[in-house]
Write a protein that holds these residues in place. Sequence first.
Motif, short mmCIF file in Angstrom:
data_model
loop_
_atom_site.label_atom_id
_atom_site.label_comp_id
_atom_site.label_asym_id
_atom_site.label_seq_id
_atom_site.Cartn_x
_atom_site.Cartn_y
_atom_site.Cartn_z
N PRO A 111 0.90 6.72 3.57
CA PRO A 111 0.08 7.94 3.64
C PRO A 111 0.91 9.20 3.51
O PRO A 111 1.83 9.44 4.31
CB PRO A 111 -0.59 7.84 5.01
N ASP A 131 -6.43 8.10 5.44
CA ASP A 131 -5.77 7.52 4.26
C ASP A 131 -5.62 6.01 4.41
O ASP A 131 -5.80 5.25 3.45
CB ASP A 131 -4.40 8.17 4.08
N LEU A 132 -5.23 5.58 5.60
CA LEU A 132 -5.08 4.15 5.86
C LEU A 132 -6.40 3.41 5.69
O LEU A 132 -6.46 2.33 5.10
CB LEU A 132 -4.53 3.93 7.27
N MET A 142 -8.91 4.30 3.83
CA MET A 142 -9.25 4.26 2.41
C MET A 142 -8.50 3.17 1.68
O MET A 142 -8.95 2.66 0.66
CB MET A 142 -8.95 5.62 1.78
N GLN A 143 -7.33 2.78 2.20
CA GLN A 143 -6.55 1.69 1.62
C GLN A 143 -6.96 0.33 2.19
O GLN A 143 -6.32 -0.67 1.91
CB GLN A 143 -5.06 1.92 1.88
N ARG A 144 -8.00 0.33 3.00
CA ARG A 144 -8.51 -0.89 3.65
C ARG A 144 -7.52 -1.43 4.69
O ARG A 144 -7.52 -2.63 5.00
CB ARG A 144 -8.83 -1.98 2.62
N VAL A 145 -6.67 -0.55 5.20
CA VAL A 145 -5.81 -0.92 6.33
C VAL A 145 -6.54 -0.45 7.57
O VAL A 145 -6.49 0.72 7.95
CB VAL A 145 -4.42 -0.25 6.22
N HIS A 161 0.85 -1.19 0.00
CA HIS A 161 0.00 0.00 0.00
C HIS A 161 0.89 1.24 0.00
O HIS A 161 1.95 1.23 0.63
CB HIS A 161 -0.91 0.03 1.23
N PRO A 162 0.47 2.30 -0.67
CA PRO A 162 1.26 3.53 -0.64
C PRO A 162 1.27 4.12 0.77
O PRO A 162 0.24 4.10 1.47
CB PRO A 162 0.55 4.45 -1.63
#
Length: 214
Positions: free
Chosen positions: A68, A124-125, A127-130, A65-66
């Motif tokens: 944040p 942000d995390l 939104m990345q499903r983290v 994942h990118p």
Amino acid sequence: MNSDKEHKDKVGAGRPPSAFARMERVPPLLMLLYLGMIGITVLFAILMVMYVRTRIFSGIPTGLHPFPRYFSISTIVLLVSSYTLSQARRLYQQDDVTNLARCLGATLILGLTFAGLQVLGWHDLMMQRVLFTGEASGTYVYIISALHVAHLLGGVLFLTVLSLRTLHASHDGVRTLVFIRNPYRRLQLRMVSIYWHFIDGLWVLLFAMFLFLY
């Protein structure tokens, strides 16, 4: 006999003070701050070790994942806040209470901005499903970041009180003189500077760990 005693006193006077003697000279409040910083260091050291261990044994490749971007921006903001606060000692020594109040106020705003950017980083995390309840290594990111923000807000609270008192003193010449000559205010400024730079350095270490293992 008195000459022997005087000779011993002279011999002892030439020796550098022992570690215990130096500790006795440290103000009690400053000593409590140092002890608190040691406790905070131990807490985050344990969390960092647990995060690294969990991340390595999770089997999930890094860079999945990118990272944040708000965490990166917040790091820059916190470094700038450390720089602004580093000017406070010079302004205090120059009896420039007006600019000292501005310096403390700017540091306060930057600290609150850092906290806000951290919250955006958590978003942000998500939104990345983290998620906090998802992968264990992701949970540690939330916990470590949130605990750091909590400790920073402790410094923000102290800085707010000192900023208001400095601002109040800057409006009157007599109050300015009393403020500058008050050793307790000098101690407060020293304590908030030490703690703020400590929290800043701690986040840089945490950020570097996240950057290489996220």
